[in-house]
Design an enzyme around this catalytic site. Structure first.
Site, mmCIF file in Angstrom:
data_model
loop_
_atom_site.group_PDB
_atom_site.id
_atom_site.type_symbol
_atom_site.label_atom_id
_atom_site.label_comp_id
_atom_site.label_asym_id
_atom_site.label_seq_id
_atom_site.Cartn_x
_atom_site.Cartn_y
_atom_site.Cartn_z
ATOM 1 C CG HIS A 19 25.185 37.540 58.189
ATOM 2 N ND1 HIS A 19 25.142 38.200 56.515
ATOM 3 C CD2 HIS A 19 25.019 35.913 57.360
ATOM 4 C CE1 HIS A 19 24.532 37.543 56.106
ATOM 5 N NE2 HIS A 19 24.271 36.029 56.045
ATOM 6 C CB SER A 77 28.676 23.945 49.033
ATOM 7 O OG SER A 77 28.236 22.166 49.102
ATOM 8 C CB CYS A 113 25.760 18.538 48.851
ATOM 9 S SG CYS A 113 25.268 17.210 48.552
#
Length: 254
Positions: free
Chosen positions: A109, A104, A132
């Site tokens: 950003h 994971s 996950c």
């Protein structure tokens, strides 16, 4: 949520949350526009973004494997964190921040920009949390919304793959849900207009949120509202709202 599912073996579900936040501002001169971008760049540099993502990682009960971060020239920053469900020794070497879960990751950003003709500046933050196993990122929504000036919020949550219960029956989503809004504090939701586009058959959930109340002073950068003539205030408010509606609806509103 009901009783916890009893699974056969490892939880193979992959859960992805994409979270986009927009902050809109009026910067009336070219100098103010540059100063706004510089201000945002400083407020949301890679160091602060790393702290936010590390808190997100802690909230979902994951462990950091690696962190990579970067501040960009002329503007913007990125952070990636790899995470795992099992305890790992953190590795924070160097100036770059990338953090890994065993299967994971968490990334952010930033994209500050401005429109030179109408003096509207827009700051966008993109956050992606991919997990996950039993970990789910939905519990972090209130924290993420509160960590930024969130005028418009776009969220996508997708569950992929399947796991099996102890009887061998396939499980395609281990959380009973009808909307991303179910996981947001009602006190936060009441401040926004929101709509959903959900495809339940494939466990795909989408929510858009737009701030309801807009006080002009809160959107002026280095300017007092009373320095602006009433007619111009109305024009600025209209331009700000149009910018928000364009983003909220994903199309140019004329």
């Amino acid at each position: 949520m009901g009783d916890k599912l009893r699974l056969y073996g490892f939880n193979n579900l992959t859960k992805s949350l994409s979270f986009n936040i927009y902050d809109v501002c009026y910067a009336r001169t070219e100098r103010e526009q540059r100063d706004y971008v510089a201000y945002i760049d400083e407020q949301y540099n890679s160091t602060r973004l790393t702290d936010i993502l590390l808190h997100v990682t802690d909230m979902i009960g994951a462990h950091v494997l690696n962190v990579s971060s970067q501040d960009y020239d002329p503007q913007g920053a990125s952070v990636t964190i790899m995470i795992a469900e099992e305890a790992m020794v953190p590795n924070l070497d160097g100036e770059t921040v990338v953090a890994h879960l065993d299967k994971s990751h968490v990334t952010v950003h930033t994209y500050p920009e401005y429109h030179p003709e109408n003096a509207i500046a827009t700051f966008r933050v993109d956050i992606d949390v991919a997990t996950c196993g039993e970990i789910t990122p939905l519990s972090t929504l209130d924290y993420l919304i509160g960590s930024f000036d969130s005028d418009i919020i776009t969220m996508d949550y997708r569950v992929r793959g399947f796991t099996r219960d102890v009887d061998g029956r396939k499980v395609f989503n281990d959380i009973a849900m009808t909307s991303i809004q179910d996981f947001i504090d009602p006190k936060i939701l009441q401040n926004y207009d929101a709509y959903d586009v959900n495809v339940y058959k494939i466990n795909s959930f989408h929510t858009n949120m737009l701030i309801n109340d807009m006080q002009l002073q809160d959107y002026l950068f280095n300017t007092d509202v009373y320095e602006i003539p009433p007619k111009q205030r109305l024009e600025i408010s209209d331009n700000l709202r149009k910018e928000m509606l364009d983003i909220y609806h994903g199309t140019n509103i004329y």
